[in-house]
Design a protein around this motif. Sequence first.
Motif, PDB file in Angstrom:
ATOM      1  N   ALA A   1      30.471 -31.740  -2.253  1.00  0.00           N
ATOM      2  CA  ALA A   1      29.528 -30.627  -2.160  1.00  0.00           C
ATOM      3  C   ALA A   1      28.090 -31.129  -2.063  1.00  0.00           C
ATOM      4  CB  ALA A   1      29.693 -29.700  -3.368  1.00  0.00           C
ATOM      5  N   ILE A   2      27.781 -32.179  -2.812  1.00  0.00           N
ATOM      6  CA  ILE A   2      26.431 -32.755  -2.756  1.00  0.00           C
ATOM      7  C   ILE A   2      26.148 -33.331  -1.370  1.00  0.00           C
ATOM      8  CG2 ILE A   2      24.955 -34.602  -3.659  1.00  0.00           C
ATOM      9  CD1 ILE A   2      26.331 -34.229  -6.364  1.00  0.00           C
ATOM     10  N   LEU A   3      27.112 -34.077  -0.826  1.00  0.00           N
ATOM     11  CA  LEU A   3      26.928 -34.658   0.502  1.00  0.00           C
ATOM     12  C   LEU A   3      26.754 -33.572   1.559  1.00  0.00           C
ATOM     13  CD1 LEU A   3      29.573 -37.546   0.453  1.00  0.00           C
ATOM     14  CD2 LEU A   3      27.096 -37.746   0.209  1.00  0.00           C
ATOM     15  N   SER A   4      27.567 -32.523   1.479  1.00  0.00           N
ATOM     16  CA  SER A   4      27.447 -31.431   2.447  1.00  0.00           C
ATOM     17  C   SER A   4      26.110 -30.720   2.292  1.00  0.00           C
ATOM     18  CB  SER A   4      28.599 -30.441   2.257  1.00  0.00           C
ATOM     19  OG  SER A   4      29.841 -31.039   2.543  1.00  0.00           O
ATOM     20  N   PHE A   5      25.671 -30.533   1.065  1.00  0.00           N
ATOM     21  CA  PHE A   5      24.394 -29.867   0.828  1.00  0.00           C
ATOM     22  C   PHE A   5      23.238 -30.689   1.390  1.00  0.00           C
ATOM     23  CE2 PHE A   5      20.684 -28.609  -1.665  1.00  0.00           C
ATOM     24  CZ  PHE A   5      20.773 -27.216  -1.622  1.00  0.00           C
ATOM     25  N   LEU A   6      23.356 -32.016   1.328  1.00  0.00           N
ATOM     26  CA  LEU A   6      22.311 -32.903   1.845  1.00  0.00           C
ATOM     27  C   LEU A   6      22.432 -33.129   3.349  1.00  0.00           C
ATOM     28  CD1 LEU A   6      22.255 -35.603  -0.990  1.00  0.00           C
ATOM     29  CD2 LEU A   6      20.635 -33.719  -0.642  1.00  0.00           C
ATOM     30  N   GLY A   7      23.478 -32.582   3.963  1.00  0.00           N
ATOM     31  CA  GLY A   7      23.675 -32.769   5.399  1.00  0.00           C
ATOM     32  C   GLY A   7      24.348 -34.068   5.757  1.00  0.00           C
ATOM     33  N   ALA A   8      24.951 -34.750   4.768  1.00  0.00           N
ATOM     34  CA  ALA A   8      25.616 -36.032   5.017  1.00  0.00           C
ATOM     35  C   ALA A   8      27.121 -35.933   4.853  1.00  0.00           C
ATOM     36  CB  ALA A   8      25.069 -37.098   4.072  1.00  0.00           C
ATOM     37  N   GLY A   9      27.657 -34.709   4.807  1.00  0.00           N
ATOM     38  CA  GLY A   9      29.082 -34.524   4.621  1.00  0.00           C
ATOM     39  C   GLY A   9      29.780 -34.239   5.933  1.00  0.00           C
TER      40      GLY A   9
ATOM     41  N   SER B   1      22.320 -21.502   3.205  1.00  0.00           N
ATOM     42  CA  SER B   1      21.812 -20.264   2.594  1.00  0.00           C
ATOM     43  C   SER B   1      20.587 -20.468   1.723  1.00  0.00           C
ATOM     44  CB  SER B   1      22.923 -19.614   1.760  1.00  0.00           C
ATOM     45  OG  SER B   1      24.089 -19.381   2.524  1.00  0.00           O
ATOM     46  N   ARG B   2      20.180 -21.725   1.487  1.00  0.00           N
ATOM     47  CA  ARG B   2      19.078 -21.933   0.551  1.00  0.00           C
ATOM     48  C   ARG B   2      17.763 -21.344   1.063  1.00  0.00           C
ATOM     49  NH1 ARG B   2      20.103 -27.175   2.630  1.00  0.00           N
ATOM     50  NH2 ARG B   2      18.324 -28.119   3.738  1.00  0.00           N
ATOM     51  N   VAL B   3      17.617 -21.240   2.377  1.00  0.00           N
ATOM     52  CA  VAL B   3      16.395 -20.656   2.937  1.00  0.00           C
ATOM     53  C   VAL B   3      16.309 -19.166   2.605  1.00  0.00           C
ATOM     54  CG1 VAL B   3      15.113 -20.240   5.057  1.00  0.00           C
ATOM     55  CG2 VAL B   3      16.412 -22.361   4.793  1.00  0.00           C
ATOM     56  N   TYR B   4      17.467 -18.529   2.451  1.00  0.00           N
ATOM     57  CA  TYR B   4      17.505 -17.084   2.222  1.00  0.00           C
ATOM     58  C   TYR B   4      17.803 -16.744   0.759  1.00  0.00           C
ATOM     59  CZ  TYR B   4      18.111 -17.445   7.261  1.00  0.00           C
ATOM     60  OH  TYR B   4      17.955 -17.764   8.588  1.00  0.00           O
ATOM     61  N   PHE B   5      17.564 -17.716  -0.136  1.00  0.00           N
ATOM     62  CA  PHE B   5      17.936 -17.512  -1.531  1.00  0.00           C
ATOM     63  C   PHE B   5      17.199 -16.326  -2.153  1.00  0.00           C
ATOM     64  CE2 PHE B   5      17.149 -18.419  -6.076  1.00  0.00           C
ATOM     65  CZ  PHE B   5      18.458 -18.343  -6.525  1.00  0.00           C
ATOM     66  N   ARG B   6      15.905 -16.212  -1.907  1.00  0.00           N
ATOM     67  CA  ARG B   6      15.141 -15.112  -2.498  1.00  0.00           C
ATOM     68  C   ARG B   6      15.513 -13.775  -1.879  1.00  0.00           C
ATOM     69  NH1 ARG B   6       8.892 -17.177  -3.535  1.00  0.00           N
ATOM     70  NH2 ARG B   6       9.440 -18.945  -4.920  1.00  0.00           N
ATOM     71  N   LEU B   7      15.839 -13.793  -0.615  1.00  0.00           N
ATOM     72  CA  LEU B   7      16.194 -12.550   0.064  1.00  0.00           C
ATOM     73  C   LEU B   7      17.585 -12.073  -0.318  1.00  0.00           C
ATOM     74  CD1 LEU B   7      15.496 -10.401   2.228  1.00  0.00           C
ATOM     75  CD2 LEU B   7      16.495 -11.955   3.933  1.00  0.00           C
ATOM     76  N   MET B   8      18.537 -13.024  -0.449  1.00  0.00           N
ATOM     77  CA  MET B   8      19.921 -12.669  -0.738  1.00  0.00           C
ATOM     78  C   MET B   8      20.561 -13.780  -1.577  1.00  0.00           C
ATOM     79  SD  MET B   8      22.665 -11.278   2.049  1.00  0.00           S
ATOM     80  CE  MET B   8      24.158 -10.422   1.545  1.00  0.00           C
ATOM     81  N   PRO B   9      20.346 -13.764  -2.905  1.00  0.00           N
ATOM     82  CA  PRO B   9      20.852 -14.834  -3.782  1.00  0.00           C
ATOM     83  C   PRO B   9      22.369 -14.975  -3.764  1.00  0.00           C
ATOM     84  CG  PRO B   9      19.238 -13.463  -4.921  1.00  0.00           C
ATOM     85  CD  PRO B   9      19.557 -12.769  -3.645  1.00  0.00           C
ATOM     86  N   SER B  10      23.080 -13.917  -3.422  1.00  0.00           N
ATOM     87  CA  SER B  10      24.547 -13.970  -3.460  1.00  0.00           C
ATOM     88  C   SER B  10      25.114 -14.974  -2.452  1.00  0.00           C
ATOM     89  CB  SER B  10      25.133 -12.585  -3.181  1.00  0.00           C
ATOM     90  OG  SER B  10      24.745 -12.108  -1.905  1.00  0.00           O
ATOM     91  N   LEU B  11      24.349 -15.341  -1.435  1.00  0.00           N
ATOM     92  CA  LEU B  11      24.825 -16.314  -0.455  1.00  0.00           C
ATOM     93  C   LEU B  11      25.094 -17.667  -1.100  1.00  0.00           C
ATOM     94  CD1 LEU B  11      22.509 -15.561   2.618  1.00  0.00           C
ATOM     95  CD2 LEU B  11      24.893 -14.887   2.286  1.00  0.00           C
ATOM     96  N   ILE B  12      24.336 -17.995  -2.142  1.00  0.00           N
ATOM     97  CA  ILE B  12      24.542 -19.243  -2.879  1.00  0.00           C
ATOM     98  C   ILE B  12      25.374 -19.006  -4.131  1.00  0.00           C
ATOM     99  CG2 ILE B  12      23.352 -21.032  -4.209  1.00  0.00           C
ATOM    100  CD1 ILE B  12      21.171 -21.067  -2.199  1.00  0.00           C
ATOM    101  N   LEU B  13      25.272 -17.802  -4.693  1.00  0.00           N
ATOM    102  CA  LEU B  13      25.979 -17.501  -5.932  1.00  0.00           C
ATOM    103  C   LEU B  13      27.485 -17.672  -5.793  1.00  0.00           C
ATOM    104  CD1 LEU B  13      26.196 -16.347  -8.805  1.00  0.00           C
ATOM    105  CD2 LEU B  13      26.198 -14.054  -7.787  1.00  0.00           C
ATOM    106  N   TRP B  14      28.092 -17.087  -4.771  1.00  0.00           N
ATOM    107  CA  TRP B  14      29.553 -17.096  -4.669  1.00  0.00           C
ATOM    108  C   TRP B  14      30.138 -18.469  -4.403  1.00  0.00           C
ATOM    109  CZ3 TRP B  14      31.356 -13.330  -7.133  1.00  0.00           C
ATOM    110  CH2 TRP B  14      30.767 -12.065  -7.084  1.00  0.00           C
ATOM    111  N   PRO B  15      29.639 -19.246  -3.433  1.00  0.00           N
ATOM    112  CA  PRO B  15      30.192 -20.601  -3.288  1.00  0.00           C
ATOM    113  C   PRO B  15      29.887 -21.486  -4.495  1.00  0.00           C
ATOM    114  CG  PRO B  15      28.311 -20.284  -1.833  1.00  0.00           C
ATOM    115  CD  PRO B  15      28.662 -18.945  -2.371  1.00  0.00           C
TER     116      PRO B  15
END
Length: 289
Positions: A221-229, A244-258
């Motif tokens: 998950a860390i590698l994928s999050f960093l773009g190295a996965g 989804s991190r760019v849209y965290f403030r607009l829609m937190p659920s995009l990061i919440l569920w995964p």
Amino acid sequence: MAENLLRGAFPLSTRALAERVGIAPMIAAAVLLLILLAAIFAPLIAPHDPIHQNPVMRLKPPSAEFWLGTDAYGRDLFSRVLYGARVSLIIGIGVTVLAVTLGLAIGLVSGFFRSADAVVMRIMDGLMAMPSVLLAIAIVSLMGASIWTVMAAITIPEIPRVVRLVRSIVLSAREEPYVEAAMSLGTSMPRILWRHLMPNTFAPLTVQATYVCASAILTEAILSFLGAGVSTETPTWGNIMAESRVYFRLMPSLILWPGLALSLCILSINLLGDAARDVLDPRMGKRED
């Protein structure tokens, strides 16, 4: 007599086992089984194609059609989380099998043959000195991003931990009288390793395997999050959170569920590992007479 044989083979009754491990590992086992079934039957459960983009439906809130909403490309988040479990479990189980198998073989040789011990352990110490995530990123950068490359990149830093565990067990067991007796009788070295030393490693390796699996899933998950996965087109929990991190403030659920799925998976595996340690280690509790 049959009852005594069963009692000797399974010294803990079902009730005693339940009392020792507690309710938390049982809940963890149920959660992990649910995640495993969801990953296996994802094509049947997922209501939408996880990679199909529909810009008209981007960033939609949860609804009857999209149970967890949609991401910035209009893809169904629920379907992507389901398919993300597949990648995480494949890598977690694959890394565990490879690391335990290779670590067991190297650890047996290193612990039994003193001439090889110094060389092998210096190599293991060198691998352990490098941060596992940085080493994995370097390997993926050299070999290219794919599930198999990521699996190999995560396996290499995990092998030294297994080797050190097996080596410590073998160093202690090789001084036991039954091993010395086997050597004095001219028993071949492979047979001594296979029949007399390797069985001593099963219980500790079972516990270690759970921690390796949890660590592998988190590292992926860390590698994928960093773009190295794995490829960003492949739905993984890390990729979903990274996109989804760019849209965290607009829609937190995009990061919440995964993120919640990742946390539950790792927590469940760790709880099962703790329970396995409590059951397999006789010092953690008294066995039923």
